[in-house]
Structures are given as C-alpha cells and as structure tokens.
Write a protein that holds these residues in place. Sequence first.
Motif, PDB file in Angstrom:
ATOM      1  N   THR A 150     -15.915 -11.929 -19.689  1.00 59.15           N
ATOM      2  CA  THR A 150     -14.961 -11.388 -18.716  1.00 59.15           C
ATOM      3  C   THR A 150     -15.652 -11.331 -17.362  1.00 59.15           C
ATOM      4  OG1 THR A 150     -13.894 -10.023 -20.413  1.00 59.15           O
ATOM      5  CG2 THR A 150     -13.474  -9.447 -18.106  1.00 59.15           C
ATOM      6  N   LEU A 151     -15.115 -12.048 -16.384  1.00 55.04           N
ATOM      7  CA  LEU A 151     -15.705 -12.080 -15.043  1.00 55.04           C
ATOM      8  C   LEU A 151     -15.093 -10.988 -14.184  1.00 55.04           C
ATOM      9  CD1 LEU A 151     -17.492 -13.546 -12.934  1.00 55.04           C
ATOM     10  CD2 LEU A 151     -15.496 -14.972 -12.410  1.00 55.04           C
ATOM     11  N   HIS A 152     -15.945 -10.158 -13.600  1.00 54.60           N
ATOM     12  CA  HIS A 152     -15.473  -9.115 -12.695  1.00 54.60           C
ATOM     13  C   HIS A 152     -15.533  -9.591 -11.237  1.00 54.60           C
ATOM     14  CE1 HIS A 152     -16.368  -5.662 -15.776  1.00 54.60           C
ATOM     15  NE2 HIS A 152     -15.360  -6.429 -16.125  1.00 54.60           N
ATOM     16  N   THR A 153     -16.729  -9.929 -10.757  1.00 58.83           N
ATOM     17  CA  THR A 153     -16.890 -10.321  -9.358  1.00 58.83           C
ATOM     18  C   THR A 153     -17.712 -11.595  -9.253  1.00 58.83           C
ATOM     19  OG1 THR A 153     -18.914  -9.025  -9.030  1.00 58.83           O
ATOM     20  CG2 THR A 153     -16.823  -7.909  -8.621  1.00 58.83           C
ATOM     21  N   LEU A 154     -17.363 -12.402  -8.257  1.00 61.70           N
ATOM     22  CA  LEU A 154     -18.133 -13.594  -7.915  1.00 61.70           C
ATOM     23  C   LEU A 154     -18.223 -13.654  -6.403  1.00 61.70           C
ATOM     24  CD1 LEU A 154     -19.530 -16.290  -8.593  1.00 61.70           C
ATOM     25  CD2 LEU A 154     -17.261 -17.359  -8.582  1.00 61.70           C
ATOM     26  N   ARG A 155     -19.439 -13.559  -5.897  1.00 58.87           N
ATOM     27  CA  ARG A 155     -19.650 -13.539  -4.450  1.00 58.87           C
ATOM     28  C   ARG A 155     -20.578 -14.685  -4.074  1.00 58.87           C
ATOM     29  NH1 ARG A 155     -17.239  -9.000  -2.941  1.00 58.87           N
ATOM     30  NH2 ARG A 155     -17.223  -7.196  -4.332  1.00 58.87           N
ATOM     31  N   MET A 156     -20.141 -15.513  -3.122  1.00 53.13           N
ATOM     32  CA  MET A 156     -20.898 -16.697  -2.718  1.00 53.13           C
ATOM     33  C   MET A 156     -21.230 -16.617  -1.236  1.00 53.13           C
ATOM     34  SD  MET A 156     -18.612 -19.268  -4.990  1.00 53.13           S
ATOM     35  CE  MET A 156     -17.293 -18.063  -4.829  1.00 53.13           C
ATOM     36  N   ARG A 157     -22.493 -16.850  -0.916  1.00 51.29           N
ATOM     37  CA  ARG A 157     -22.980 -16.741   0.450  1.00 51.29           C
ATOM     38  C   ARG A 157     -23.803 -17.988   0.792  1.00 51.29           C
ATOM     39  NH1 ARG A 157     -19.725 -13.405  -0.465  1.00 51.29           N
ATOM     40  NH2 ARG A 157     -19.962 -11.129  -0.434  1.00 51.29           N
ATOM     41  N   GLU A 229      -8.032 -21.025  -7.032  1.00 49.16           N
ATOM     42  CA  GLU A 229      -7.032 -21.517  -7.968  1.00 49.16           C
ATOM     43  C   GLU A 229      -7.592 -21.565  -9.379  1.00 49.16           C
ATOM     44  OE1 GLU A 229      -5.045 -25.139  -6.711  1.00 49.16           O
ATOM     45  OE2 GLU A 229      -5.762 -24.786  -4.673  1.00 49.16           O
ATOM     46  N   THR A 230      -8.804 -22.067  -9.510  1.00 46.23           N
ATOM     47  CA  THR A 230      -9.436 -22.196 -10.823  1.00 46.23           C
ATOM     48  C   THR A 230      -9.652 -20.843 -11.481  1.00 46.23           C
ATOM     49  OG1 THR A 230     -10.561 -24.212 -10.121  1.00 46.23           O
ATOM     50  CG2 THR A 230     -11.479 -23.080 -12.018  1.00 46.23           C
ATOM     51  N   LEU A 231     -10.013 -19.834 -10.701  1.00 46.57           N
ATOM     52  CA  LEU A 231     -10.340 -18.524 -11.253  1.00 46.57           C
ATOM     53  C   LEU A 231      -9.204 -17.521 -11.161  1.00 46.57           C
ATOM     54  CD1 LEU A 231     -14.018 -18.140  -9.971  1.00 46.57           C
ATOM     55  CD2 LEU A 231     -13.217 -18.941 -12.197  1.00 46.57           C
ATOM     56  N   ALA A 232      -8.022 -17.960 -10.725  1.00 44.54           N
ATOM     57  CA  ALA A 232      -6.868 -17.052 -10.658  1.00 44.54           C
ATOM     58  C   ALA A 232      -6.570 -16.486 -12.042  1.00 44.54           C
ATOM     59  CB  ALA A 232      -5.649 -17.798 -10.122  1.00 44.54           C
ATOM     60  N   GLY A 233      -6.441 -15.179 -12.116  1.00 39.66           N
ATOM     61  CA  GLY A 233      -6.169 -14.517 -13.386  1.00 39.66           C
ATOM     62  C   GLY A 233      -7.395 -14.329 -14.255  1.00 39.66           C
ATOM     63  N   LYS A 234      -8.580 -14.764 -13.761  1.00 33.80           N
ATOM     64  CA  LYS A 234      -9.806 -14.682 -14.560  1.00 33.80           C
ATOM     65  C   LYS A 234     -10.869 -13.806 -13.916  1.00 33.80           C
ATOM     66  CE  LYS A 234      -9.075 -19.409 -16.210  1.00 33.80           C
ATOM     67  NZ  LYS A 234      -9.635 -20.794 -16.271  1.00 33.80           N
ATOM     68  N   ALA A 235     -10.611 -13.291 -12.723  1.00 37.79           N
ATOM     69  CA  ALA A 235     -11.620 -12.494 -12.017  1.00 37.79           C
ATOM     70  C   ALA A 235     -10.939 -11.426 -11.182  1.00 37.79           C
ATOM     71  CB  ALA A 235     -12.486 -13.379 -11.130  1.00 37.79           C
ATOM     72  N   ARG A 236     -11.655 -10.333 -10.963  1.00 37.44           N
ATOM     73  CA  ARG A 236     -11.131  -9.268 -10.093  1.00 37.44           C
ATOM     74  C   ARG A 236     -11.380  -9.579  -8.617  1.00 37.44           C
ATOM     75  NH1 ARG A 236     -13.668  -3.924 -13.087  1.00 37.44           N
ATOM     76  NH2 ARG A 236     -12.675  -4.203 -15.132  1.00 37.44           N
ATOM     77  N   GLN A 237     -12.600 -10.020  -8.319  1.00 38.34           N
ATOM     78  CA  GLN A 237     -12.990 -10.254  -6.931  1.00 38.34           C
ATOM     79  C   GLN A 237     -13.727 -11.586  -6.827  1.00 38.34           C
ATOM     80  OE1 GLN A 237     -11.293  -6.832  -5.904  1.00 38.34           O
ATOM     81  NE2 GLN A 237     -12.548  -7.761  -4.314  1.00 38.34           N
ATOM     82  N   ALA A 288     -25.611 -16.766  -4.530  1.00 41.11           N
ATOM     83  CA  ALA A 288     -24.369 -16.467  -5.256  1.00 41.11           C
ATOM     84  C   ALA A 288     -24.683 -15.496  -6.371  1.00 41.11           C
ATOM     85  CB  ALA A 288     -23.758 -17.741  -5.819  1.00 41.11           C
ATOM     86  N   THR A 289     -23.803 -14.545  -6.584  1.00 42.54           N
ATOM     87  CA  THR A 289     -24.014 -13.562  -7.634  1.00 42.54           C
ATOM     88  C   THR A 289     -22.696 -13.267  -8.330  1.00 42.54           C
ATOM     89  OG1 THR A 289     -24.916 -11.361  -8.121  1.00 42.54           O
ATOM     90  CG2 THR A 289     -23.708 -11.605  -6.057  1.00 42.54           C
ATOM     91  N   ALA A 290     -22.775 -13.079  -9.640  1.00 44.32           N
ATOM     92  CA  ALA A 290     -21.592 -12.792 -10.446  1.00 44.32           C
ATOM     93  C   ALA A 290     -21.912 -11.651 -11.402  1.00 44.32           C
ATOM     94  CB  ALA A 290     -21.171 -14.028 -11.238  1.00 44.32           C
ATOM     95  N   SER A 291     -20.909 -10.837 -11.692  1.00 44.38           N
ATOM     96  CA  SER A 291     -21.084  -9.754 -12.654  1.00 44.38           C
ATOM     97  C   SER A 291     -19.866  -9.696 -13.563  1.00 44.38           C
ATOM     98  CB  SER A 291     -21.289  -8.413 -11.943  1.00 44.38           C
ATOM     99  OG  SER A 291     -20.133  -8.067 -11.196  1.00 44.38           O
ATOM    100  N   GLY A 292     -20.100  -9.209 -14.760  1.00 43.57           N
ATOM    101  CA  GLY A 292     -19.008  -9.106 -15.733  1.00 43.57           C
ATOM    102  C   GLY A 292     -19.562  -8.772 -17.101  1.00 43.57           C
ATOM    103  N   LEU A 293     -18.770  -9.048 -18.123  1.00 46.09           N
ATOM    104  CA  LEU A 293     -19.129  -8.688 -19.483  1.00 46.09           C
ATOM    105  C   LEU A 293     -19.615  -9.899 -20.263  1.00 46.09           C
ATOM    106  CD1 LEU A 293     -16.154  -6.329 -20.396  1.00 46.09           C
ATOM    107  CD2 LEU A 293     -18.425  -5.677 -19.552  1.00 46.09           C
ATOM    108  N   LYS A 294     -20.737  -9.728 -20.934  1.00 48.93           N
ATOM    109  CA  LYS A 294     -21.257 -10.707 -21.889  1.00 48.93           C
ATOM    110  C   LYS A 294     -21.576  -9.959 -23.178  1.00 48.93           C
ATOM    111  CE  LYS A 294     -23.757 -13.952 -18.865  1.00 48.93           C
ATOM    112  NZ  LYS A 294     -25.096 -14.568 -18.629  1.00 48.93           N
ATOM    113  N   GLY A 295     -20.889 -10.336 -24.244  1.00 44.47           N
ATOM    114  CA  GLY A 295     -21.142  -9.658 -25.514  1.00 44.47           C
ATOM    115  C   GLY A 295     -20.944  -8.164 -25.437  1.00 44.47           C
ATOM    116  N   GLY A 296     -19.997  -7.739 -24.610  1.00 52.54           N
ATOM    117  CA  GLY A 296     -19.690  -6.317 -24.484  1.00 52.54           C
ATOM    118  C   GLY A 296     -20.595  -5.562 -23.532  1.00 52.54           C
ATOM    119  N   ARG A 297     -21.583  -6.238 -22.928  1.00 52.42           N
ATOM    120  CA  ARG A 297     -22.487  -5.594 -21.989  1.00 52.42           C
ATOM    121  C   ARG A 297     -22.182  -6.028 -20.559  1.00 52.42           C
ATOM    122  NH1 ARG A 297     -27.297  -7.583 -22.207  1.00 52.42           N
ATOM    123  NH2 ARG A 297     -28.297  -5.773 -21.216  1.00 52.42           N
ATOM    124  N   LEU A 298     -22.308  -5.079 -19.629  1.00 57.64           N
ATOM    125  CA  LEU A 298     -22.126  -5.392 -18.216  1.00 57.64           C
ATOM    126  C   LEU A 298     -23.427  -5.983 -17.682  1.00 57.64           C
ATOM    127  CD1 LEU A 298     -20.342  -5.246 -15.673  1.00 57.64           C
ATOM    128  CD2 LEU A 298     -21.312  -2.980 -15.228  1.00 57.64           C
TER     129      LEU A 298
END
Length: 373
Positions: A150-157, A229-237, A288-298
């Motif tokens: 589950t992807l929460h945030t994806l930030r690209m700089r 478009e690719t991540l629509a419905g799959k990420a919060r931010q 670039a940094t991303a956060s979310g759930l892997k195997g139930g862990r943040l």
Amino acid sequence: MTTFATTSNSAARRAITILGAGHIGFAMALLLQQSGDYDILVADRDPARLAEVAALGVSTRLTVDDASLQAAIDGRFAVLNALPFHRAVPVATLCASAGVHYFDLTEDVASTQAIRALAANARSVLMPQCGLAPGFIGIVGNDLARRFDTLHTLRMRVGALPRYPQGALRYNLTWSTEGLINEYCNPCEAIVDGVRTTVPALEGLETFALDGVEYEAFNTSGGLGTLTETLAGKARQVDYQSIRYPGHNAILKLLLNDLRLRDRRDLLKDILETAIPTTDQDVIVVFATASGLKGGRLVQDSYSAHIVGTEVAGHRLSAIQLTTAAGICTALDLVAQGRLPQQGFVGQEAVALGDFLANRFGSAYAREGELVH
C-alpha cells in the motif's frame, strides 16, 4: 572518459533523425554516434550549429520549411525531437502520419496530452518526456511505488544546479530558458488526499539537507509526466518539486507575481538570459522517497543521485547534457531492441528501472545513483 559500446543485440544501423542541433541535440548525436549502431541525421535551421555536429562525422540537413522537415522524417526508423516544447505536437503529428517512432524531451503537460491522443491510432511509438524530469524521475518513482503493498506518499525532487553558485538567485542557466519559465508558471499535477489535482507552481516550499548541502524545493510543472494517471487510486500523496539553493523561490515570486512577469514571458526570458550566465559546471541532484506498507509494516524507501558532467570522445558534456541525452537515447535503444511496445503511446512508467540503468546510455545514471532502504 565515458564510452558507449556497441551492443550485440541491437539492430544494425537504424536510421534516425535528431531535430535540433543545440547543446542537447549535440549530446544526443555524440552518444549515438559513439555506439556505432545508428545512422544519424541531424536537422536544424542554424548552419553554424549543424557545422559543429557535422564535425562528429554524422550527416546534417538544413530545415528551412515544412517540406525540408518532412524530408528529414520520412523513411527513418525514429525521430528524436530536441526542439523547443511548442514544436512537440507538430513534429509528433508528422511522425505519426509517416509511421516513424517519435521521442521528445517536453515538460509541457498540454503537449503530452495532445501526443497521447495522436497515439490512439498510431502505427509507431509516440514517447514524449524522455529526459531527466520528466523522464528518469518518473521511472524511479514508479519503481519505488511498486515496492509497496500500500503506497502512502511518493515525493520526487530534481535539480539541475550550478556547482559553484553565485548571486542572489544562486542559479545558472543550464538548459532551455523557455522550458524553465514554463515549469515556473504552469499548474503542477499532483495527487492530494488520493485525488488527482493541480497545485500552483512555486508553492509547497520545503527545505532539506542532502549529503550535508542545504536545498529548497517547490512545485514546478511537468516533472511527473503521466505518473499521476498511473498511480491514481493507488496513493494518498504524489508530487514533484524542483530543487534549488535556498533563497531562489522568494526571488522568483517577486519576479513572477509582484512584478507580474508571468504575464510577459518574452520579457522574462530576455531578462534571465541577459542577467544569468550559462554554465557547464553543473550537478544533477535527484532525490525521491516513498512510504507505505510492506508486509503490514510502515516503511520508507528512497533513491538519491548526484551526477556531474563527463568527457565523451574528447567532448565535454555538462551534467544536464549527459542526463537528458542519456534518457532519450535509452528510450530509443529499448524500443530498437524490442524491450518496449512497438506502437502507440509509451509512458516512462513502461521502462523498468533495472532495464534503464543496465542500458549503455542509462548507465550514466547508474554510476551515481543509490537506492536506500
């Protein structure tokens, strides 16, 4: 010195045209010429620029009207468009009609949308946004996103910065001034609270340190490509920001908002090109940094890179020349090798990060990039 060797699985001497013989077009011609796998034609309106490219040992053609432009496109395997962003749709239209693969570097969102519409019935590949940002950063972002349940945030700089900053702006011109102004003025695509939207350019100011250097970052247009478009419905931010040295954003707001130069872009272009010197002593900063759930862990995963210029066959390429040219040449190579779709619209997310970094051109990023868990 960097070399780009011939690959055994690449089709011999594909005929390609590079449109535009400026700094980026020159770098593209140099990289492809060094590979030995492409029959290169470079077309431009400027005889002086063509003379510089001709010294590499590649063919050139003066394009002074639509007929000569069409002649430079017809019968080629692919066209790599290094012209200003407002030429993207007209050239893509000619390529689609001729059944020629098309690649460009545009950051302009409207142009990309128009090219996507053109691709619906195309016999060839139409692949815009093949540079650094948009381009490589979207490949990195998509790779990070796919690592999460589950992807929460994806930030690209991303920043194309002077290595030795001077003046209040602490900035030098390293690429197209028109493209730079476009990024600073146009709405920026993002995903906010799970909804695709646009946010204002120059807003969202943040500061951070990377390897001991202080930076600021703020919203700019076009860097995400089609990733929302690719991540629509799959990420919060999901968002993209340009990296600059601290203080740059405040001066830009003075120029664009208080002095209203966003409404006088030709004047702004003249001011920037008169007052800010160009440089080939630059550095590309990617974070670039991303956060979310892997195997139930943040958890959080990040990717960072610092890329400087290099010498190729006795020619010095700046960091922005190297990374931009490497991006579009990698896209061409992967299509030529059958590793990407062979017709229709192809977004950067279709490129696997591993394939990109393993490519002879994409390896320019691999030497400096790092995935951090």
